[in-house]
Design a protein around this motif. Structure first.
Motif, PDB file in Angstrom:
ATOM      1  N   GLU A 136      -2.952  -1.952   7.073  1.00  0.00           N
ATOM      2  CA  GLU A 136      -2.765  -3.205   7.819  1.00  0.00           C
ATOM      3  C   GLU A 136      -2.029  -2.937   9.137  1.00  0.00           C
ATOM      4  OE1 GLU A 136      -0.333  -7.318   7.202  1.00  0.00           O
ATOM      5  OE2 GLU A 136      -1.574  -6.641   5.511  1.00  0.00           O
ATOM      6  N   LYS A 137      -0.971  -2.152   9.072  1.00  0.00           N
ATOM      7  CA  LYS A 137      -0.160  -1.855  10.262  1.00  0.00           C
ATOM      8  C   LYS A 137      -0.984  -1.177  11.357  1.00  0.00           C
ATOM      9  CE  LYS A 137       3.855   0.913  11.664  1.00  0.00           C
ATOM     10  NZ  LYS A 137       4.944   1.792  11.190  1.00  0.00           N
ATOM     11  N   VAL A 168      -1.764   0.417   1.449  1.00  0.00           N
ATOM     12  CA  VAL A 168      -2.060  -0.968   1.813  1.00  0.00           C
ATOM     13  C   VAL A 168      -1.278  -1.367   3.072  1.00  0.00           C
ATOM     14  CG1 VAL A 168      -1.867  -3.373   1.043  1.00  0.00           C
ATOM     15  CG2 VAL A 168      -2.635  -1.585  -0.556  1.00  0.00           C
ATOM     16  N   GLU A 169       0.029  -1.093   3.086  1.00  0.00           N
ATOM     17  CA  GLU A 169       0.881  -1.460   4.233  1.00  0.00           C
ATOM     18  C   GLU A 169       0.412  -0.794   5.525  1.00  0.00           C
ATOM     19  OE1 GLU A 169       4.929  -0.307   3.330  1.00  0.00           O
ATOM     20  OE2 GLU A 169       4.868  -1.366   1.414  1.00  0.00           O
ATOM     21  N   GLN A 170       0.156   0.498   5.472  1.00  0.00           N
ATOM     22  CA  GLN A 170      -0.180   1.244   6.690  1.00  0.00           C
ATOM     23  C   GLN A 170      -1.588   0.947   7.180  1.00  0.00           C
ATOM     24  OE1 GLN A 170       3.015   4.835   5.951  1.00  0.00           O
ATOM     25  NE2 GLN A 170       0.875   5.389   5.921  1.00  0.00           N
ATOM     26  N   GLY A 189      -4.316  -1.144  11.573  1.00  0.00           N
ATOM     27  CA  GLY A 189      -5.552  -1.855  11.871  1.00  0.00           C
ATOM     28  C   GLY A 189      -6.820  -1.146  11.437  1.00  0.00           C
ATOM     29  N   GLU A 200      -7.123   4.888   5.378  1.00  0.00           N
ATOM     30  CA  GLU A 200      -5.723   5.276   5.202  1.00  0.00           C
ATOM     31  C   GLU A 200      -5.578   6.244   4.033  1.00  0.00           C
ATOM     32  OE1 GLU A 200      -1.739   5.645   6.123  1.00  0.00           O
ATOM     33  OE2 GLU A 200      -3.364   4.777   7.320  1.00  0.00           O
ATOM     34  N   SER A 225      -9.106   0.377   7.664  1.00  0.00           N
ATOM     35  CA  SER A 225      -9.342   0.077   6.251  1.00  0.00           C
ATOM     36  C   SER A 225      -8.407   0.875   5.349  1.00  0.00           C
ATOM     37  CB  SER A 225     -10.792   0.412   5.884  1.00  0.00           C
ATOM     38  OG  SER A 225     -10.995   1.818   5.921  1.00  0.00           O
ATOM     39  N   GLN A 226      -8.255   0.375   4.129  1.00  0.00           N
ATOM     40  CA  GLN A 226      -7.493   1.107   3.122  1.00  0.00           C
ATOM     41  C   GLN A 226      -8.201   2.413   2.778  1.00  0.00           C
ATOM     42  OE1 GLN A 226      -6.555  -1.420  -0.243  1.00  0.00           O
ATOM     43  NE2 GLN A 226      -5.799  -3.048   1.084  1.00  0.00           N
TER      44      GLN A 226
END
Length: 169
Positions: A119-120, A115-117, A122, A128, A124-125
């Motif tokens: 967002e970091k 989730v964090e990365q 830019g 990631e 989608s989950q």
């Protein structure tokens, strides 16, 4: 192909993580031209638990995004021919006695880091999670990224796997 997925956290991923994990692992195994039916174990956990595992196995007392625990020792990354004699001579060490599948190893992913990365960076989950699983699969096939040339090879292979699946930034 057996993919065992354990979800061991209260932290929620709001996506079809099982489908993503299965697709990426199957594509990675096909991409690597693994000549055996294979087994991979994946555990989704939280930062606290992955921090404990990271401290125990790597002596790094911080949470990380993904940990890989390969079962095979490749002389050359991804070279199944180079380890075939070892596998055939020590079948009980490398193949699940119940299924006959080659045990590639274990992957541990921090749901919080997904989730964090996402967002970091830019994206989608889904992207990631797929990236972390592809990255970890490369480790299970003996690739590493400690040296710049190794990193370039590994990153290229990860990107190709994700591109093959249409999972891009």
């Amino acid at each position: 192909m057996t993919i065992n997925i354990e979800y061991e956290t209260d932290k929620e991923l709001k996506l079809d993580y099982e489908n993503i994990i299965n697709r990426v692992i199957n594509e990675a195994v096909d991409y690597a031209k693994c000549p055996y039916e294979a087994e991979v174990n994946v555990t989704l956990t939280d930062n606290d638990e992955i921090k404990k595992i990271n401290a125990e196995y790597r002596n790094i007392n911080n949470p990380t995004d993904v940990l890989s625990f390969p079962m095979l020792n490749f002389a050359l990354p991804g070279d199944f021919d180079g380890i075939s004699d070892e596998l055939e001579n020590d079948v009980e060490d490398y193949f699940n006695p119940d299924s006959g599948e080659l045990m590639l190893g274990d992957i541990v992913v921090s749901v919080e880091k997904v989730v964090e990365q996402a967002e970091k960076y830019g994206h989608s989950q889904e992207r990631e999670l797929a990236f972390l699983v592809a990255h970890s699969m490369m480790h299970l096939f003996g690739y590493d990224h400690m040296e710049p040339d190794e990193a370039a090879v590994m990153e290229s292979k990860q990107r190709e796997i994700l591109d093959n699946l249409g999972i891009t930034r």
